[in-house]
Design an enzyme around this catalytic site. Structure first.
Site, PDB file in Angstrom:
ATOM      1  N   ASP A  12      -0.481   4.799   1.056  1.00 22.88           N
ATOM      2  CA  ASP A  12      -0.681   5.668   2.353  1.00 22.88           C
ATOM      3  C   ASP A  12      -0.378   5.059   3.670  1.00 22.88           C
ATOM      4  OD1 ASP A  12      -1.443   7.609   0.433  1.00 22.88           O
ATOM      5  OD2 ASP A  12      -3.711   7.321   0.634  1.00 22.88           O
TER       6      ASP A  12
ATOM      7  N   ASP B 199       0.786  -1.178  -0.060  1.00 22.07           N
ATOM      8  CA  ASP B 199       0.057   0.035   0.090  1.00 22.07           C
ATOM      9  C   ASP B 199       0.985   1.336   0.045  1.00 22.07           C
ATOM     10  OD1 ASP B 199      -2.331   1.506   0.423  1.00 22.07           O
ATOM     11  OD2 ASP B 199      -2.048   1.559   2.657  1.00 22.07           O
TER      12      ASP B 199
END
Length: 176
Positions: free
Chosen positions: A11, A9
């Protein structure tokens, strides 16, 4: 032997969205919020005005100018030696995030090939051996091994194996 794959991922895993959000809120509204205020609650709820905080995500530059998570660049370079590394980000919800996240990756992770960048709306479509993410909503549907990357909002959750930083992530994956 087939190389294993890792979806990572953006963020709060390679991009320090918490620090960025705090800085933007302070610049916009003059109110300083600490990272500790984000512990154990949804990110926007840590701010005195959650709606105002959420509005910042829609502003141009929010995703493009966020700082790196310490150790992320070095760790992903190291992981590429033994794994197929994919950057996977739910970049469809916020209008500016798609192009800004792409440009951010080009600047900070030029060694990640464009074919290994997946922007989507729902990570349930991802089928890798591992998923490193900070949100349970993504890990709950992981088809491989979920790894929870510590962020303020997920503190206190012990549902998945947790790593607090990139050194711990490298150590965990080296043992696999």
């Amino acid at each position: 032997m087939t190389r294993k794959s890792i979806a990572i991922d953006m963020d709060n895993v390679i991009v320090d969205i918490e620090t960025n959000w705090i800085a933007w809120y302070h610049n916009e509204f003059g109110i300083q919020v600490t990272k500790e205020a984000m512990h154990g609650i949804p990110e926007d709820q840590a701010f005195p005005d959650p709606l105002a905080a959420r509005s910042l995500i829609y502003k141009p530059g929010f995703f493009r100018n966020a700082p790196l998570i310490p150790g992320a660049q070095e760790a992903l370079l190291k992981l590429q030696e033994n794994f197929d590394v994919f950057i996977v980000s739910a970049a469809m919800e916020f209008p500016n995030s798609l192009s800004e996240k792409y440009d951010w990756l080009a600047e900070h992770f030029p060694f990640i090939h464009w074919k290994n960048i997946v922007f989507c709306g729902d990570k349930r479509v991802i089928n890798t051996d591992y998923l490193i993410d900070d949100h349970l909503k993504n890990l709950d549907f992981c088809q491989g091994t979920p790894i929870l990357f510590t962020a303020g909002h997920n503190r206190g959750i012990d549902k998945y194996r947790r790593v607090n930083n990139w050194d711990e992530a490298l150590e965990l994956l080296a043992a696999e």
